[in-house]
Design an enzyme around this catalytic site. Structure first.
Site, PDB file in Angstrom:
ATOM      1  N   LYS A  16     -13.588  -2.436   0.171  1.00 37.48           N
ATOM      2  CA  LYS A  16     -12.747  -1.223   0.237  1.00 37.48           C
ATOM      3  C   LYS A  16     -12.525  -0.605  -1.138  1.00 37.48           C
ATOM      4  O   LYS A  16     -12.524   0.614  -1.277  1.00 37.48           O
ATOM      5  CB  LYS A  16     -11.362  -1.568   0.828  1.00 37.48           C
ATOM      6  CG  LYS A  16     -11.400  -1.963   2.284  1.00 37.48           C
ATOM      7  CD  LYS A  16     -10.028  -2.374   2.776  1.00 37.48           C
ATOM      8  CE  LYS A  16      -9.537  -3.660   2.162  1.00 37.48           C
ATOM      9  NZ  LYS A  16     -10.278  -4.866   2.509  1.00 37.48           N
ATOM     10  N   GLY A  40      -8.046  -8.800  -3.455  1.00 34.36           N
ATOM     11  CA  GLY A  40      -8.825  -8.746  -4.682  1.00 34.36           C
ATOM     12  C   GLY A  40      -9.896  -7.702  -4.508  1.00 34.36           C
ATOM     13  O   GLY A  40     -10.731  -7.809  -3.625  1.00 34.36           O
ATOM     14  N   HIS A  41      -9.822  -6.661  -5.314  1.00 31.55           N
ATOM     15  CA  HIS A  41     -10.826  -5.607  -5.236  1.00 31.55           C
ATOM     16  C   HIS A  41     -11.695  -5.672  -6.479  1.00 31.55           C
ATOM     17  O   HIS A  41     -11.175  -5.609  -7.586  1.00 31.55           O
ATOM     18  CB  HIS A  41     -10.163  -4.230  -5.170  1.00 31.55           C
ATOM     19  CG  HIS A  41      -9.468  -3.972  -3.873  1.00 31.55           C
ATOM     20  ND1 HIS A  41      -8.638  -2.892  -3.680  1.00 31.55           N
ATOM     21  CD2 HIS A  41      -9.490  -4.642  -2.714  1.00 31.55           C
ATOM     22  CE1 HIS A  41      -8.179  -2.927  -2.445  1.00 31.55           C
ATOM     23  NE2 HIS A  41      -8.681  -3.979  -1.838  1.00 31.55           N
TER      24      HIS A  41
END
Ligand code: IMP
Length: 439
Positions: A16, A40-41
């Site tokens: 995302k 966590g991106h």
């Protein structure tokens, strides 16, 4: 004047952050609406790999504002560390760019300790939480006893209340879990410093969103986790403690549905899950291992290996319904390159009421509400498609994809009923195929 909502269509980790980073080009505000630093991106930009847990992925776009919304639970220690890391890379994280809703909730060190102790006490039934204190913080929020980010405005009073809360939690740690208590004085001192640092960032988040929408700006609403980790609509109890679905954007940020112009569901070209719970298309063989290695499927937050499996269209249909998706963003299609045959689940089957008659029951609807024991009875019905051998990481238009990859994407669209308007073919920002100028 519109809000675009980006949600995860599987069990989280769909990519995302990457899609938000792309869509942020057309937004003036990027607002995170749920979860905490359990998320966590990973965003790859200008040669740097950034792992963001709390700061919205739009922060790399200098001209927009980022908001941590009311529905988020904030670990101030983590937030301050992330701000320092971004500042060191030259990213502006000052109070005019990064705002925190005063109604967001605060994670305390004892929430984290309770999370670990509670999950360990579940034994074989453990959820496998990220141990970031998410569940205990939302539980205190619902019990109306938690500290909100807005309480940081008065740092000394905030510190006193932190010490009181830590004492209450300590009793629970000792009595229920025979766990070590934490120092209330130390927590108070640390949280006093965080409050002083973060207070200038506090804002009325809902008012900010409302002002932006009224001024004709685009607000990009960023979810953490994915549909099947949603507290109400996921595979309960193997879920997180917040609303991960599109409806969560409305409650988590404080605006009404008429402003939503588009809802994008992000899905990997296959399926992954971290933590325990049912996973119908899980691959416990060398194909699963290969996907894990090629796709670097290890948790951004905990480093745990992710469970990997085939794409599940029953889940994606469910995502379309619950979220009202307009389109899908499909990430990591390149990871499937080199597999000779590919499978996708198009339905589930289980023994019928009279198995002795050999009748099988079939569903194309995700059996969501009857619990994980019921879900465990269903086995995927697969459709097999040819794979492709070509490296597709340099492909930038759908027409240039190998025919088998085009067919794979087209079959998803046919089965799920919404267009795939974004395809990720590699980790770099530019490694994308976008369609119809829609995304
Ligand atoms: P919690 O959110 O830490 O309470 O964990 C609850 C469940 O959600 C566990 O199975 C976690 O592994 C999972 N989970 C939480 N956040 C994420 C995420 O960002 N990606 C994938 N799984 C997550």
């Amino acid at each position: 004047m519109s809000a675009i909502v980006v949600v995860g269509a599987q069990w989280g980790d769909e990519g995302k952050g990457r899609v938000v980073d792309y869509l942020a080009r057309e937004a003036q505000l990027v607002a995170r609406f749920n979860g905490g630093d359990n998320a966590g991106h990973t965003v790859v930009a200008e040669g740097h790999t950034l792992k963001l847990h709390l700061v919205p992925s739009g922060i790399l776009h200098p001209d927009l504002i980022c908001l941590i919304g009311a529905g988020v639970v904030v670990n101030p220690e983590r937030l301050v560390a992330e701000m320092d890391e971004l500042a060191a890379l030259g990213v502006d994280v000052g109070p005019s760019r990064l705002k925190i809703s005063a109604a967001a909730h605060t994670i305390l060190p004892t929430h984290r300790a309770l999370d670990g102790a509670r999950d360990a006490a579940r034994g074989r039934g453990a959820i496998g939480t990220t141990r970031r204190g998410i569940g205990p913080t939302y539980a205190d929020k619902a019990a109306r006893v938690n500290l909100r980010a807005g309480d940081m405005a008065n740092s000394e009073q905030f510190a006193e209340r932190v010490a009181e809360a830590v004492q209450v939690h300590n009793r629970r740690l000792r009595e229920q879990y025979s766990a070590e208590p934490l120092s209330p004085e130390q927590a108070a001192a640390e949280y006093c410093a965080y409050a002083q640092r973060l207070a200038p960032h506090l804002t009325d988040g809902s008012a900010l969103v409302g002002e932006m929408l009224a001024a004709g700006k685009t607000v990009l609403c960023e979810a953490a986790q994915g549909l099947l980790l949603d507290l109400d609509h996921g595979t309960y109890p193997y879920v997180t403690s917040s609303s991960t679905v599109a409806g969560g954007a409305l409650t988590g940020l404080g605006f009404g549905p008429r402003h939503v112009s588009r809802v994008i569901g992000v899905a990997k070209a296959y399926t992954t899950r971290v933590g325990a719970g049912p996973f119908p298309t899980e691959l416990l063989d060398e194909v699963g291992d290969r996907i894990r290695e090629v796709g670097s499927e290890y948790g951004t937050t905990t480093g745990r290996p992710r469970r990997c499996g085939w794409l599940d269209l029953v889940i994606l249909r469910y995502a379309v319904r619950i979220n009202g998706l307009n389109g899908l963003a499909l990430t990591k299609l390149d990871v499937l390159s080199g597999l000779e045959r590919l499978k996708m689940a198009v339905a589930y089957e289980r023994d019928g009421a009279r198995p002795e008659c050999g009748r099988r029951e079939r569903t194309e609807v995700f059996p969501a509400e009857f619990g994980v024991e019921s879900l465990a009875q269903w086995k995927p019905v697969y459709e097999e498609l040819p794979g492709w051998a070509e490296d597709i990481s340099g492909v930038r238009s759908r027409d240039e994809l190998p025919p088998a990859a085009r067919e794979y994407v087209a079959r998803i669209e046919e089965q799920v009923g919404v267009p795939v308007t974004f395809i990720g073919v590699g980790p770099e920002r530019g490694q994308t195929i976008t369609m119809n100028n829609e995304q």
